[in-house]
Design a protein around this motif. Structure first.
Motif, mmCIF file in Angstrom:
data_model
loop_
_atom_site.group_PDB
_atom_site.id
_atom_site.type_symbol
_atom_site.label_atom_id
_atom_site.label_comp_id
_atom_site.label_asym_id
_atom_site.label_seq_id
_atom_site.Cartn_x
_atom_site.Cartn_y
_atom_site.Cartn_z
ATOM 1 N N ASP A 5 1.191 -1.547 0.048
ATOM 2 C CA ASP A 5 0.147 -0.173 0.292
ATOM 3 C C ASP A 5 1.101 1.256 0.136
ATOM 4 N N HIS A 6 1.969 1.553 0.605
ATOM 5 C CA HIS A 6 3.103 2.505 0.932
ATOM 6 C C HIS A 6 3.257 2.841 -0.106
ATOM 7 N N ALA A 7 3.770 1.559 -0.239
ATOM 8 C CA ALA A 7 4.556 1.436 -2.089
ATOM 9 C C ALA A 7 4.249 2.046 -3.111
ATOM 10 N N GLU A 8 2.455 1.757 -3.546
ATOM 11 C CA GLU A 8 2.052 2.156 -4.241
ATOM 12 C C GLU A 8 1.256 3.181 -4.607
ATOM 13 N N GLN A 9 1.877 4.342 -3.069
ATOM 14 C CA GLN A 9 1.439 5.448 -3.208
ATOM 15 C C GLN A 9 2.728 5.907 -3.371
ATOM 16 N N VAL A 10 3.485 5.446 -3.283
ATOM 17 C CA VAL A 10 5.556 5.876 -3.475
ATOM 18 C C VAL A 10 5.073 6.240 -5.273
ATOM 19 N N PHE A 11 4.975 4.733 -5.871
ATOM 20 C CA PHE A 11 4.750 5.063 -6.873
ATOM 21 C C PHE A 11 3.709 6.504 -7.929
ATOM 22 N N PHE A 12 2.863 5.912 -7.642
ATOM 23 C CA PHE A 12 1.458 6.695 -8.154
ATOM 24 C C PHE A 12 2.145 8.426 -7.851
ATOM 25 N N ASP A 13 2.402 8.789 -6.422
ATOM 26 C CA ASP A 13 3.522 10.359 -5.833
ATOM 27 C C ASP A 13 4.334 10.485 -7.580
ATOM 28 N N ALA A 14 5.072 10.177 -7.468
ATOM 29 C CA ALA A 14 5.782 9.771 -8.716
ATOM 30 C C ALA A 14 5.495 10.505 -10.151
ATOM 31 N N TYR A 15 4.424 9.170 -10.415
ATOM 32 C CA TYR A 15 4.100 9.282 -11.930
ATOM 33 C C TYR A 15 3.275 10.046 -11.594
ATOM 34 N N LYS A 16 2.517 10.339 -11.247
ATOM 35 C CA LYS A 16 1.659 11.764 -11.171
ATOM 36 C C LYS A 16 2.874 13.032 -11.935
ATOM 37 N N ASN A 17 3.792 12.495 -11.135
ATOM 38 C CA ASN A 17 5.104 14.076 -11.546
ATOM 39 C C ASN A 17 5.660 14.022 -12.898
ATOM 40 N N ILE A 18 5.262 12.519 -12.881
ATOM 41 C CA ILE A 18 6.054 12.599 -14.295
ATOM 42 C C ILE A 18 5.433 13.608 -15.191
ATOM 43 N N SER A 19 6.523 13.841 -16.028
ATOM 44 C CA SER A 19 5.921 14.688 -17.330
ATOM 45 C C SER A 19 5.044 14.045 -19.131
ATOM 46 N N GLY A 20 5.247 13.069 -18.797
ATOM 47 C CA GLY A 20 5.318 12.003 -19.819
ATOM 48 C C GLY A 20 5.444 11.794 -21.111
ATOM 49 N N SER A 21 6.768 13.060 -20.954
ATOM 50 C CA SER A 21 6.894 12.898 -22.524
ATOM 51 C C SER A 21 8.180 11.487 -23.503
ATOM 52 N N LYS A 22 8.298 10.892 -22.313
ATOM 53 C CA LYS A 22 8.872 9.741 -22.655
ATOM 54 C C LYS A 22 7.317 8.566 -23.676
ATOM 55 N N THR A 23 6.488 9.172 -23.042
ATOM 56 C CA THR A 23 5.033 7.633 -23.721
ATOM 57 C C THR A 23 5.470 8.107 -25.142
ATOM 58 N N VAL A 24 5.098 7.424 -25.961
ATOM 59 C CA VAL A 24 5.174 7.313 -27.328
ATOM 60 C C VAL A 24 3.461 7.003 -28.062
ATOM 61 N N ALA A 25 3.286 6.915 -28.685
ATOM 62 C CA ALA A 25 1.874 6.583 -29.324
ATOM 63 C C ALA A 25 2.974 5.460 -30.711
#
Length: 225
Positions: free
Chosen positions: A75-95
């Protein structure tokens, strides 16, 4: 095929999000004082939703044994992951190649499009907006939109009911066993893409209705159906 509704998976089917997911996973591990992993290791852990990705990262392997991790720790690790993913710009995600034009061709041909992903729904709108796809899908479900997620057929059947389409008039399109099994469990045809995240297994072994090595071939198949 006489189909009306195309239900797409997201990660591994329309987009390659692994680089951003890997950055968030390694940020989580670093925060927890654990050793990060290379991109190719994390790529094999993606596809079953964030919870499973976090569990696999914590144990460093794809198979997590029952009782191997305490719920509180995950539970704790998943929340840490969510916080990190939320702050990522998404610029590396491509179609993936030809996805943008392919989706628009299918929509123009009269198909109704829906999106069913195991990604938490809170992260989906930002990505859709980034690609200009926010108006392409009539219905969008995340892994936590309902009480069940793929390979359970419930999300697919929910979309069919919402859009007033029978399962026989729908097609599930995805890259992993969760997608193909969900479609088969919903008694609908399944179309598979071989380039995504399927943990090293050949997607054709799951006996989809048809399988393709690139998105343009899938689009051609549907336009000729």
């Amino acid at each position: 095929m006489d189909k009306q509704l195309l239900i797409f998976d997201f990660d591994g089917t329309l987009i390659d999000s692994v680089p951003d997911l890997a950055d968030a996973t390694n940020a989580m591990l670093t925060t927890l004082g654990k050793t990060p992993y290379p991109l190719n290791s994390i790529r094999n852990w993606v596809g079953n939703g964030s919870r499973m990705l976090v569990e696999r990262a914590l144990v460093g392997k794809i198979e997590v044994l029952e009782g191997e991790l305490a719920k509180e720790a995950v539970d704790h690790a998943e929340q840490v992951f969510f916080d990190a993913y939320k702050n990522i710009s998404g610029s590396k995600t491509v179609a993936y190649p030809d996805v943008d034009s392919g989706l628009r061709k299918l929509q123009a041909a009269g198909y109704e499009l829906a999106l069913v992903t195991n990604k938490p729904i809170r992260f989906v709108p930002k990505i859709l907006q980034a690609f200009g796809w926010q108006d392409i899908f009539s219905e969008v479900l995340g892994g936590d939109s309902l009480s069940s997620k793929k390979p359970d057929p419930a999300p697919l059947l929910h979309v069919c009911e919402t859009l007033n389409v029978t399962p026989k008039q729908a097609v599930m399109i995805g890259d992993s066993r969760n997608d193909i099994l969900a479609g088969q469990n919903a008694n609908m045809d399944t179309l598979a893409l071989s380039y995504g995240y399927n943990y090293g297994q050949d997607i054709r072994e799951l006996n989809p209705t048809a399988a393709f090595d690139d998105f343009s071939a899938l689009v051609d198949y549907l336009l000729k159906s």
